[in-house]
Motif scaffolding. Sequence first.
Motif, PDB file in Angstrom:
ATOM      1  N   ASP A   1       0.841  -1.200   0.000  1.00  0.00           N
ATOM      2  CA  ASP A   1       0.000   0.000   0.000  1.00  0.00           C
ATOM      3  C   ASP A   1       0.877   1.251   0.000  1.00  0.00           C
ATOM      4  OD1 ASP A   1      -1.912   1.965   0.331  1.00  0.00           O
ATOM      5  OD2 ASP A   1      -2.600   1.280   2.292  1.00  0.00           O
TER       6      ASP A   1
ATOM      7  N   HIS B   1      -7.352   3.935  -0.369  1.00  0.00           N
ATOM      8  CA  HIS B   1      -6.293   4.800  -0.896  1.00  0.00           C
ATOM      9  C   HIS B   1      -6.185   4.734  -2.422  1.00  0.00           C
ATOM     10  CE1 HIS B   1      -4.194   4.073   3.219  1.00  0.00           C
ATOM     11  NE2 HIS B   1      -5.076   5.052   3.292  1.00  0.00           N
ATOM     12  N   HIS B   2      -6.555   3.594  -3.008  1.00  0.00           N
ATOM     13  CA  HIS B   2      -6.233   3.380  -4.418  1.00  0.00           C
ATOM     14  C   HIS B   2      -7.409   3.055  -5.340  1.00  0.00           C
ATOM     15  CE1 HIS B   2      -2.015   3.418  -3.241  1.00  0.00           C
ATOM     16  NE2 HIS B   2      -2.288   2.533  -2.321  1.00  0.00           N
ATOM     17  N   ASN B   3      -8.471   2.421  -4.827  1.00  0.00           N
ATOM     18  CA  ASN B   3      -9.573   2.021  -5.710  1.00  0.00           C
ATOM     19  C   ASN B   3     -10.823   1.737  -4.875  1.00  0.00           C
ATOM     20  OD1 ASN B   3     -11.317   0.946  -7.587  1.00  0.00           O
ATOM     21  ND2 ASN B   3      -9.837  -0.481  -8.478  1.00  0.00           N
TER      22      ASN B   3
ATOM     23  N   VAL C   1      -0.172  -1.887  -5.893  1.00  0.00           N
ATOM     24  CA  VAL C   1      -1.515  -2.433  -5.715  1.00  0.00           C
ATOM     25  C   VAL C   1      -1.655  -3.801  -6.376  1.00  0.00           C
ATOM     26  CG1 VAL C   1      -3.977  -2.013  -6.057  1.00  0.00           C
ATOM     27  CG2 VAL C   1      -2.441  -0.096  -5.591  1.00  0.00           C
TER      28      VAL C   1
ATOM     29  N   GLN D   1       2.771   1.874  -3.217  1.00  0.00           N
ATOM     30  CA  GLN D   1       1.937   2.002  -4.416  1.00  0.00           C
ATOM     31  C   GLN D   1       1.983   0.763  -5.310  1.00  0.00           C
ATOM     32  OE1 GLN D   1       0.264   5.127  -4.803  1.00  0.00           O
ATOM     33  NE2 GLN D   1       1.120   5.575  -2.789  1.00  0.00           N
TER      34      GLN D   1
END
Length: 215
Positions: free
Chosen positions: A104, A141-143, A109, A107
């Motif tokens: 995480d 945080h990402h999706n 993922v 970055q």
Amino acid sequence: MIKKVGKREHHLWKRRDSAGSGQKALHLVRIVSGLPNEKEAVYGALDKWTAWETEFPLIAAAKALRILRKRNQWKRVIQVAKWMLSKGQGATMGTYDTLLLAFDMDQRVDEAESLWNMILHVHTRSISKRLLSRMISLYDHHNIHKIMEVFADMEELGVKPDQDTVRRVAHAFQKLGQEEKQMLVLKRYQSKWKYVHFKGERVRVRADVYKEDNA
């Protein structure tokens, strides 16, 4: 007369395995911290670190992971954790949690999802709340769309989410324009009580009342 002989307990395994593990861990941290960011170099150094060990120094390796995590050295966390798993060592929920956090923070993922799919396949119905919450945090945080998938698994497994996870899931539904599901999640899982600091003391208050008074 019958003389009873007291039991003599020996903890040779514990003493041998944990002896000097703190220093071994620090030594490992110093080794990997000074290496270039290349898998071959790191794995080679880690193999040398265990070359003279009769048994895998699992406690020392786990301590080294915790030190690297505290120092936010996420690339090194990933390298050491992956190396441990490649040796068939440290395949625990704690190691998986640390590795998912490092993915995480770095970055990565796709790698987190690969690990998560493996965990789902292997452990199926014994996945901890900690790991489920970790994946929801990662997707927050990402999706955010994939938060729903993990939350669905959480409900299917009968795992009650912690309040931080409830907040993330509710926020995701709100951002996706699904206010009815947002309110349903809050109604079902949000705690009726929260703690606040008032005049230097920790006080328990109703969450909805406190929100209204401070809106």
